[in-house]
Design a protein around this motif. Sequence first.
Motif: not given
Length: 78
Positions: A54-77
């Motif tokens: 059986e053949v499968s294909y695995d996509l490995h994707m790393s997401i850096l924290d600095l690439d994420l949008p700002p955390d809304p809870s951080d804006a509220r303190g």
Amino acid sequence: MTRSEIARVQEYLRITFANPRIVVKPPKKQGQPVEVYCADEFIGVLHRDEDEGEVSYDLHMSILDLDLPPDPSDARGL
């Protein structure tokens, strides 16, 4: 992976994610991973796995924290 497999996986990813800008590039040299891009942005590597015929294909994707949008809870303190 063969060029045919790469093309088939690319088409699958484009359909699944409704994004024609996904490009799966064959390795430049033997033994290097297959790379996946969205337009010019590198998004991950693709590996082929074969187990008991059986053949499968695995996509490995790393997401850096600095690439994420700002955390809304951080804006509220919080």
